[in-house]
Scaffold this motif. Structure first.
Motif, PDB file in Angstrom:
ATOM      1  N   SER A 252       0.799  -1.234   0.000  1.00  0.00           N
ATOM      2  CA  SER A 252       0.000   0.000   0.000  1.00  0.00           C
ATOM      3  C   SER A 252       0.827   1.277   0.000  1.00  0.00           C
ATOM      4  O   SER A 252       0.649   2.143  -0.851  1.00  0.00           O
ATOM      5  N   VAL A 253       1.747   1.430   0.974  1.00  0.00           N
ATOM      6  CA  VAL A 253       2.476   2.697   1.103  1.00  0.00           C
ATOM      7  C   VAL A 253       3.991   2.512   1.041  1.00  0.00           C
ATOM      8  O   VAL A 253       4.749   3.397   1.441  1.00  0.00           O
ATOM      9  N   GLY A 254       4.446   1.365   0.550  1.00  0.00           N
ATOM     10  CA  GLY A 254       5.876   1.148   0.425  1.00  0.00           C
ATOM     11  C   GLY A 254       6.617   1.148   1.747  1.00  0.00           C
ATOM     12  O   GLY A 254       7.800   1.512   1.807  1.00  0.00           O
ATOM     13  N   GLY A 255       5.929   0.740   2.815  1.00  0.00           N
ATOM     14  CA  GLY A 255       6.573   0.670   4.125  1.00  0.00           C
ATOM     15  C   GLY A 255       6.794   2.007   4.794  1.00  0.00           C
ATOM     16  O   GLY A 255       7.463   2.081   5.832  1.00  0.00           O
ATOM     17  N   ASP A 256       6.227   3.073   4.238  1.00  0.00           N
ATOM     18  CA  ASP A 256       6.414   4.425   4.777  1.00  0.00           C
ATOM     19  C   ASP A 256       5.147   4.852   5.508  1.00  0.00           C
ATOM     20  O   ASP A 256       4.168   5.283   4.895  1.00  0.00           O
ATOM     21  N   ILE A 257       5.154   4.748   6.828  1.00  0.00           N
ATOM     22  CA  ILE A 257       3.955   5.020   7.619  1.00  0.00           C
ATOM     23  C   ILE A 257       3.514   6.477   7.509  1.00  0.00           C
ATOM     24  O   ILE A 257       2.332   6.800   7.699  1.00  0.00           O
ATOM     25  N   SER A 258       4.429   7.367   7.164  1.00  0.00           N
ATOM     26  CA  SER A 258       4.079   8.786   7.054  1.00  0.00           C
ATOM     27  C   SER A 258       3.152   9.059   5.871  1.00  0.00           C
ATOM     28  O   SER A 258       2.530  10.122   5.804  1.00  0.00           O
ATOM     29  N   ARG A 259       3.028   8.113   4.948  1.00  0.00           N
ATOM     30  CA  ARG A 259       2.166   8.313   3.784  1.00  0.00           C
ATOM     31  C   ARG A 259       0.704   7.984   4.078  1.00  0.00           C
ATOM     32  O   ARG A 259      -0.173   8.329   3.283  1.00  0.00           O
ATOM     33  N   ILE A 260       0.428   7.321   5.181  1.00  0.00           N
ATOM     34  CA  ILE A 260      -0.944   6.919   5.497  1.00  0.00           C
ATOM     35  C   ILE A 260      -1.819   8.152   5.691  1.00  0.00           C
ATOM     36  O   ILE A 260      -1.442   9.103   6.381  1.00  0.00           O
TER      37      ILE A 260
END
Length: 363
Positions: free
Chosen positions: A197-205
């Protein structure tokens, strides 16, 4: 004393799906004994290799893996792709390629070995008849593509953990009948999200509800790592990863795709397409014909590697493409690998020197 040796031949380029017309020229010249690193009688042979990227194909065999994002928001886009896939295979056949195609989806599934990706999805070739592999010469392809993609279950409990890159690698490991030894390889992926979903980047949620569906990634999930795993499997053949995605920084498309369910740009997929010289199309296009033509061109008309007759002596390499000096390549032993593939119709010239010890003029 000087002597000249000229030889022209068709040279099969690794990672290429067509013949490369190549001409090598060698000029022998004695080198002063006092030159650093050279012994009495050593010579530097000036080499010139000219390569014209020709669409005549050296290796006509192409294995294609279609990777479908089967999350809850993808039904309309998947069917839009199904409508054009037979046009894509027709382009491959017109180009003389002996293609075959297998199918998988991005969602994971539970098995006796744990949670896996890359499930083999059979093609529905007719009522009651399924086949894992379809290939050139298969009749009723338009109906097969529509029937099969329409039957893929959309959504489900694992929707939100879609992994197109992992699905590709896992499918290759478990389905050897989809991959012929020595065949070139292409992936076609369609997704409105990134890896997990977000490429492992939680800041994109984008909202708190999606935190429950966040999945961290490891270095093995990176595009570079997945590429290494794929190349280890297929060997020295041409590989392109082609993706229909929300392109990075295309905020208008991302907003449009998020109206039904939250969507994200496919940064991992875009990266792997770039690394392999593949094509990238927009999932927001009303018609995917343009993207599929681009993918066909990327599969057919690229040159990635030029092989030399020797490991060049010291800093003797000089490379031009269409007369322009370039430096976007890496040299390893006797192979020059371009960072981005060189396209059909281009002329590549490599000038370099080979060291000949003593009286050895075998090159």
């Amino acid at each position: 004393m000087k002597s000249g040796i000229k030889s022209c031949f068709y040279y099969g380029i690794i990672f290429s799906v067509f013949l490369i017309s190549a001409c090598n020229r060698s000029d022998f010249a004695p080198v002063p004994d006092a030159q650093t690193g050279l012994s009495n009688g050593d010579q530097i042979i000036s080499k010139v290799k000219t390569v014209f990227v020709d669409p005549a194909k050296d290796n006509p065999y192409l294995d294609v893996l279609l990777v479908i994002d089967d999350s809850s928001s993808m039904k309309a886009d998947v069917m839009k792709l199904a409508d054009k896939l037979s046009n894509f295979t027709s382009l491959l056949e017109t180009s003389g390629l002996q293609w075959q195609m297998c199918l998988t989806t991005t969602q994971g599934y539970s098995s006796g070995l744990g949670f896996e990706h890359g499930r083999a999805v059979p093609w529905k070739v007719s009522m009651g008849q399924n086949r894992k592999v379809i290939s050139r010469g298969q009749s009723s392809l338009d109906s097969i593509f529509r029937r099969t993609l329409d039957a893929i279950p959309i959504g489900g409990s694992n929707s939100g953990n879609e992994r197109g890159l992992r699905a590709t690698v896992d499918h290759m490991q478990r389905n050897p009948d989809c991959y012929r030894a020595g065949a070139n390889f292409a992936v076609l992926l369609i997704s409105d999200e990134d890896e997990a979903s977000v490429g492992g980047d939680i800041s994109r949620i984008k909202n708190s509800e999606e935190l429950n569906h966040f999945f961290p990634l490891t270095k093995d999930d990176k595009p570079e790592s997945r590429l290494a795993a794929i190349l280890k499997k297929v060997g020295n053949v041409n590989f392109t990863f082609n993706s229909i995605i929300i392109k990075p920084n295309d905020m208008s498309c991302e907003f449009s795709q998020s109206q039904e369910s939250t969507a994200y740009s496919g940064t991992f997929y875009d990266k792997l397409s770039s690394l392999t010289g593949g094509g990238v199309g927009s999932i927001c296009d009303t018609d995917y014909t343009k993207s599929l033509i681009l993918f066909k061109d990327k599969i057919l008309n690229t040159l990635k590697v030029v092989n030399l007759e020797c490991s060049p002596y010291m800093n003797s390499v000089h490379v031009t493409v269409n007369g322009q000096v370039v430096s976007n390549y890496k040299l390893a032993e006797t192979a020059i690998t371009f960072n981005e593939p060189v396209t059909e119709g281009s002329t590549v010239e490599v000038r370099y020197g080979c060291l000949i010890k003593g009286s050895d003029e075998s090159l």
